[in-house]
Scaffold this motif. Structure first.
Motif, PDB file in Angstrom:
ATOM      1  N   PRO A   1      14.051   2.565   6.815  1.00 15.23           N
ATOM      2  CA  PRO A   1      13.188   3.818   6.552  1.00 15.23           C
ATOM      3  C   PRO A   1      11.426   3.680   6.710  1.00 15.23           C
ATOM      4  O   PRO A   1      11.128   2.215   7.073  1.00 15.23           O
ATOM      5  CB  PRO A   1      13.273   3.638   5.031  1.00 15.23           C
ATOM      6  CG  PRO A   1      13.789   2.005   4.585  1.00 15.23           C
ATOM      7  CD  PRO A   1      14.634   1.595   5.848  1.00 15.23           C
ATOM      8  N   ILE A   2      10.966   4.675   6.658  1.00 15.91           N
ATOM      9  CA  ILE A   2       9.566   4.593   7.279  1.00 15.91           C
ATOM     10  C   ILE A   2       8.539   4.320   5.936  1.00 15.91           C
ATOM     11  O   ILE A   2       8.615   5.036   5.155  1.00 15.91           O
ATOM     12  CB  ILE A   2       9.181   5.913   7.839  1.00 15.91           C
ATOM     13  CG1 ILE A   2      10.115   6.216   8.989  1.00 15.91           C
ATOM     14  CG2 ILE A   2       7.745   5.886   8.609  1.00 15.91           C
ATOM     15  CD1 ILE A   2      10.083   7.817   9.485  1.00 15.91           C
ATOM     16  N   PHE A   3       8.079   3.239   5.978  1.00 16.43           N
ATOM     17  CA  PHE A   3       6.921   2.900   4.858  1.00 16.43           C
ATOM     18  C   PHE A   3       5.770   3.939   4.870  1.00 16.43           C
ATOM     19  O   PHE A   3       5.180   4.120   6.178  1.00 16.43           O
ATOM     20  CB  PHE A   3       6.416   1.569   5.244  1.00 16.43           C
ATOM     21  CG  PHE A   3       5.355   1.126   4.068  1.00 16.43           C
ATOM     22  CD1 PHE A   3       5.725   0.911   2.852  1.00 16.43           C
ATOM     23  CD2 PHE A   3       4.126   1.179   4.487  1.00 16.43           C
ATOM     24  CE1 PHE A   3       4.746   0.669   1.777  1.00 16.43           C
ATOM     25  CE2 PHE A   3       3.299   0.538   3.671  1.00 16.43           C
ATOM     26  CZ  PHE A   3       3.507   0.346   2.265  1.00 16.43           C
ATOM     27  N   LEU A   4       5.549   4.493   3.728  1.00 13.75           N
ATOM     28  CA  LEU A   4       4.309   5.296   3.722  1.00 13.75           C
ATOM     29  C   LEU A   4       3.144   4.658   2.888  1.00 13.75           C
ATOM     30  O   LEU A   4       2.046   4.782   3.434  1.00 13.75           O
ATOM     31  CB  LEU A   4       4.709   6.703   2.827  1.00 13.75           C
ATOM     32  CG  LEU A   4       5.872   7.343   3.601  1.00 13.75           C
ATOM     33  CD1 LEU A   4       6.291   8.584   2.781  1.00 13.75           C
ATOM     34  CD2 LEU A   4       5.453   7.954   4.914  1.00 13.75           C
ATOM     35  N   ASP A   5       3.504   4.158   1.636  1.00 17.29           N
ATOM     36  CA  ASP A   5       2.504   3.846   0.845  1.00 17.29           C
ATOM     37  C   ASP A   5       2.973   2.728  -0.144  1.00 17.29           C
ATOM     38  O   ASP A   5       4.138   2.866  -0.699  1.00 17.29           O
ATOM     39  CB  ASP A   5       1.587   4.974   0.241  1.00 17.29           C
ATOM     40  CG  ASP A   5       0.146   4.678  -0.168  1.00 17.29           C
ATOM     41  OD1 ASP A   5      -0.252   3.423  -0.148  1.00 17.29           O
ATOM     42  OD2 ASP A   5      -0.624   5.307  -0.807  1.00 17.29           O
ATOM     43  N   ALA A   6       2.272   2.108  -0.949  1.00 21.11           N
ATOM     44  CA  ALA A   6       2.498   1.158  -2.103  1.00 21.11           C
ATOM     45  C   ALA A   6       1.546   1.193  -3.115  1.00 21.11           C
ATOM     46  O   ALA A   6       0.147   1.173  -2.851  1.00 21.11           O
ATOM     47  CB  ALA A   6       3.052  -0.157  -1.615  1.00 21.11           C
ATOM     48  N   THR A   7       1.931   0.972  -4.376  1.00 17.27           N
ATOM     49  CA  THR A   7       1.005   0.618  -5.331  1.00 17.27           C
ATOM     50  C   THR A   7       1.554  -0.214  -6.358  1.00 17.27           C
ATOM     51  O   THR A   7       2.525  -0.504  -6.621  1.00 17.27           O
ATOM     52  CB  THR A   7       0.763   2.002  -6.330  1.00 17.27           C
ATOM     53  OG1 THR A   7      -0.466   1.915  -7.239  1.00 17.27           O
ATOM     54  CG2 THR A   7       1.944   2.594  -6.933  1.00 17.27           C
ATOM     55  N   ALA A   8       0.511  -1.069  -7.015  1.00 16.32           N
ATOM     56  CA  ALA A   8       0.851  -2.247  -7.773  1.00 16.32           C
ATOM     57  C   ALA A   8       0.437  -1.687  -9.187  1.00 16.32           C
ATOM     58  O   ALA A   8      -0.582  -0.991  -9.440  1.00 16.32           O
ATOM     59  CB  ALA A   8       0.024  -3.491  -7.422  1.00 16.32           C
TER      60      ALA A   8
END
Length: 223
Positions: free
Chosen positions: A29-36
């Motif tokens: 899959p294509i990584f877009l963004d991440a949050t903690a």
């Protein structure tokens, strides 16, 4: 270890998702963004990573949830994949003879899979154990219709021992029962086994029962 960037800094993850939870196709899959949800150095921090399915028939967005693990009294710095959301439940397709002859097993097994897909693994294990009992008892009643009432009232372990003649079914069903009982008891006897092992043993039992019934079918039809 692969890394991803979050709004709290770069973190290490054990692995990116290998399948899309919506279309179930294996892919990268294509990584877009991440949050903690808190300081990435904290032991209880959760990472929500957004991905896009690359399959042309899907192209949907989904979330991979990562958390740290506790090992030997400490907490890892690596974040491990816990689950994928949203979930699009995909039921197991059972062998023809199993589907045709054991509707109660199919119903209970399917409900157990749904529970597991919602991370209700404690409930799912009990459900798989119940599904196994219906499978084995209904199979034994099929083989011994004159003993139906006895089989219904007898404990599963004794049914396997006294009414299952096929050696392959017996050894798989016995071990599935051991793990199934673990799912219902306070103390586990098989600490190194989990619900996935139980499902494998049920699958093996289904396979041998399917072969047995299919052989029986052809012997009856081709006298």
């Amino acid at each position: 270890m692969p890394e991803i960037k979050t709004d709290g800094g770069t973190v290490s993850i054990d692995a990116p998702p290998s399948t899309c939870p919506i279309c179930h196709h294996a892919s990268s899959p294509i990584f877009l963004d991440a949050t903690a949800n808190s300081d990435i150095r904290g032991s209880n921090t959760q990472i929500d990573a957004a991905y896009k399915c690359p399959a042309s028939s899907c192209r949907r967005l989904f979330i991979a949830i990562y958390r740290k693990k506790s090992i030997n009294g400490g907490t890892t710095t690596t974040f491990y994949l816990q689950t994928l959301l949203p979930k699009n439940y995909k039921p197991t397709i059972h062998e023809e003879q199993i589907s045709e002859n054991f509707p109660n097993f199919i119903k209970i097994y399917t409900q157990s899979e749904i529970a597991e897909s919602e991370n209700l693994d404690e409930i799912a294990g009990v459900g798989y154990r119940k599904a196994l009992e219906f499978l084995i008892k209904d199979y034994c009643i099929h083989k011994n219709p004159e003993k139906e009432e006895t089989i219904k009232k007898t404990q599963l372990g004794n049914v396997i021992e006294n009414f299952v003649e096929d050696a392959n079914i017996k050894i798989c069903a016995k071990r599935a029962t051991w793990l199934g009982n673990d799912a219902t008891h306070y103390i586990k006897k098989w600490e190194d086994r989990d619900i996935n092992d139980l499902k494998v043993l049920i699958k093996l039992s289904c396979g041998w029962i399917n072969n047995n019934l299919l052989t029986e079918k052809y012997l009856n039809e081709m006298q």
